[in-house]
Design an enzyme around this catalytic site. Structure first.
Site, PDB file in Angstrom:
ATOM      1  N   ARG A 109       8.458   5.838  -4.764  1.00 53.27           N
ATOM      2  CA  ARG A 109       8.343   4.478  -5.329  1.00 53.27           C
ATOM      3  C   ARG A 109       9.093   4.477  -6.652  1.00 53.27           C
ATOM      4  O   ARG A 109       8.713   5.211  -7.578  1.00 53.27           O
ATOM      5  CB  ARG A 109       6.882   4.082  -5.529  1.00 53.27           C
ATOM      6  N   HIS A 136      10.875  -3.558  -0.082  1.00 51.61           N
ATOM      7  CA  HIS A 136       9.540  -2.973   0.150  1.00 51.61           C
ATOM      8  C   HIS A 136       9.371  -2.853   1.669  1.00 51.61           C
ATOM      9  O   HIS A 136       8.562  -3.540   2.285  1.00 51.61           O
ATOM     10  CB  HIS A 136       8.453  -3.850  -0.457  1.00 51.61           C
ATOM     11  N   GLN A 139       5.901  -2.168   3.447  1.00 56.55           N
ATOM     12  CA  GLN A 139       5.043  -3.352   3.472  1.00 56.55           C
ATOM     13  C   GLN A 139       5.426  -4.250   4.641  1.00 56.55           C
ATOM     14  O   GLN A 139       4.565  -4.754   5.380  1.00 56.55           O
ATOM     15  CB  GLN A 139       5.189  -4.122   2.154  1.00 56.55           C
ATOM     16  N   ASP A 231       3.378 -13.627  -3.144  1.00 59.47           N
ATOM     17  CA  ASP A 231       3.254 -12.393  -3.926  1.00 59.47           C
ATOM     18  C   ASP A 231       3.083 -12.813  -5.388  1.00 59.47           C
ATOM     19  O   ASP A 231       3.310 -13.980  -5.739  1.00 59.47           O
ATOM     20  CB  ASP A 231       4.529 -11.551  -3.732  1.00 59.47           C
ATOM     21  N   CYS A 271       0.793  -9.300   0.026  1.00 56.70           N
ATOM     22  CA  CYS A 271       0.897  -7.841   0.038  1.00 56.70           C
ATOM     23  C   CYS A 271      -0.150  -7.188  -0.853  1.00 56.70           C
ATOM     24  O   CYS A 271      -0.427  -6.005  -0.703  1.00 56.70           O
ATOM     25  CB  CYS A 271       2.298  -7.421  -0.364  1.00 56.70           C
ATOM     26  N   ARG A 299      -1.049  -0.869   6.523  1.00 58.84           N
ATOM     27  CA  ARG A 299      -0.153   0.035   5.807  1.00 58.84           C
ATOM     28  C   ARG A 299      -0.361   1.467   6.322  1.00 58.84           C
ATOM     29  O   ARG A 299       0.589   2.214   6.507  1.00 58.84           O
ATOM     30  CB  ARG A 299      -0.428  -0.013   4.288  1.00 58.84           C
TER      31      ARG A 299
HETATM   32  N1   CP Z   1       1.278  -3.843  -1.558  1.00 59.63           N
HETATM   33  C1   CP Z   1       1.460  -2.725  -2.296  1.00 59.63           C
HETATM   34  O1   CP Z   1       2.528  -2.113  -2.264  1.00 59.63           O
HETATM   35  O2   CP Z   1       0.376  -2.349  -3.014  1.00 59.63           O
HETATM   36  P1   CP Z   1       0.391  -1.202  -4.132  1.00 59.63           P
HETATM   37  O3   CP Z   1       1.319  -1.676  -5.236  1.00 59.63           O
HETATM   38  O4   CP Z   1      -1.029  -1.087  -4.583  1.00 59.63           O
HETATM   39  O5   CP Z   1       0.889   0.045  -3.520  1.00 59.63           O
END
Ligand code: CP
Length: 317
Positions: A109, A136, A139, A231, A271, A299
């Site tokens: 990430r 992403h 997701q 989001d 998300c 997920r």
């Molecule tokens: N949706 C998502 O990626 O959540 P986090 O940022 O908690 O990983």
């Protein structure tokens, strides 16, 4: 002794740094595998035995970090976490080539897409994008699994994204286009998705008999939609813009009136994490048609399928 897991097709591309690293056929197989993994997790509990996977997180996470750790553990592998900047103590290419000697895969990430791309370039093990400023993709996989569970087939559905044209919107735009869904994005002026990505998604949609439309009018995007997605208005890294974004996005809240523009059986998606009272009202996110926790659960399953399709070698100890 565990039965051999069925139906595992390896992804041809060595990495998953963006949505289009897997073909349409591989995507459909992945979604089938995710459903099977969810139904019969016991079949896969040793599939990654003996494999260690590094999790490199430059940004905070609840869902992504927990679900990758759990997925790796439940597939019989071992997850090892490093939090903080990647490539600040030493060149990123050295980080990648160290990890290469220790682990079977990297989940990363990052702030910059370039960081995850460079990790993939300098390591020989599969690299998975667990969110960057551009994409992403994990997701989006879970979201497609959720839509399939809810509607059966996703082809022909109208999917509306209301809010920032951000990394989540961009991944969803491509994956919806690939699966033959009509994708409508409504964002405030100056909070657009990347123009090249929109053009690419329109081309993919045309190949699959669907459309990608972009508007500044949330009601137009929401009208007759099967799913409305939003989001946070200020994504990670844009927190210092929160006040000005609250003004710019004020007309883009998913409230009961906007949700009512969608089909009567439409679902609400997010998300997470969510800011109630900003991009969504409490009534909408808590409504029976909100599937946000199904998305969060998926997920785990979608990422298990992804890990299997990148890392499973058939040596099922
Ligand atoms: N949706 C998502 O990626 O959540 P986090 O940022 O908690 O990983």
């Amino acid at each position: 002794m565990t039965a051999a897991p069925p139906h595992i097709q390896r992804i041809a591309h060595p990495d998953f740094t963006q949505d289009l690293d897997i073909t349409r056929e591989e995507l459909l197989n992945l979604l089938d595998l995710a459903a099977d993994v969810k139904r019969s997790p016991e079949l896969y509990r040793t599939s990654l035995a003996g494999k260690s996977i590094a999790l490199l997180f430059e940004k905070p996470s609840l869902r992504t970090r927990m679900t990758f750790e759990l997925a790796i553990q439940q597939l019989g592998g071992f997850a090892i976490l490093n939090e903080g900047p990647i490539g600040s103590r030493e060149p990123l290419k050295d980080v990648a080539r160290n990890l290469d000697r220790w682990v079977s895969g990297i989940v990363s990430r990052t702030y910059l897409q370039k960081t995850v791309d460079d990790l993939a370039r300098w390591s020989s093990v599969p690299v998975i994008n667990a969110l960057s400023d551009t994409w992403h993709p994990c997701q989006a996989l879970a979201d497609m699994q959720t839509l399939r569970e809810h509607f059966g087939s996703v082809r022909g559905l109208k999917f509306a994204f209301v809010g920032d044209g951000n990394n989540v919107a961009q991944s969803l735009m491509l994956i919806c286009a690939r699966l033959g869904m009509d994708f409508a994005l409504a964002n405030p002026p100056n909070y657009n998705a990347n123009a090249d990505i929109i053009a690419q998604a329109k081309g993919i949609a045309a190949e699959n008999g669907s459309t990608v439309t972009v508007t500044n009018d949330p009601a137009e995007a929401a009208r007759n939609a099967h799913a409305i997605y939003t989001d946070v208005w200020a994504s990670m890294g844009a927190e210092n813009e929160a006040a000005e974004r609250r003004t710019a996005f004020a007309e883009y809240q998913v409230d009961e009136d906007l949700f009512a523009q969608a089909r009567p059986n439409a679902i609400f998606m997010h998300c997470l994490p969510a800011k109630r009272g900003e991009e969504v009202t409490d009534a909408v996110i808590e409504s029976p048609r909100s599937v946000v926790f199904d998305q969060a659960e998926n997920r785990l399953h979608a990422q298990k399928a992804l890990l299997l399709m990148l890392l499973y070698t058939g040596q099922n100890q």
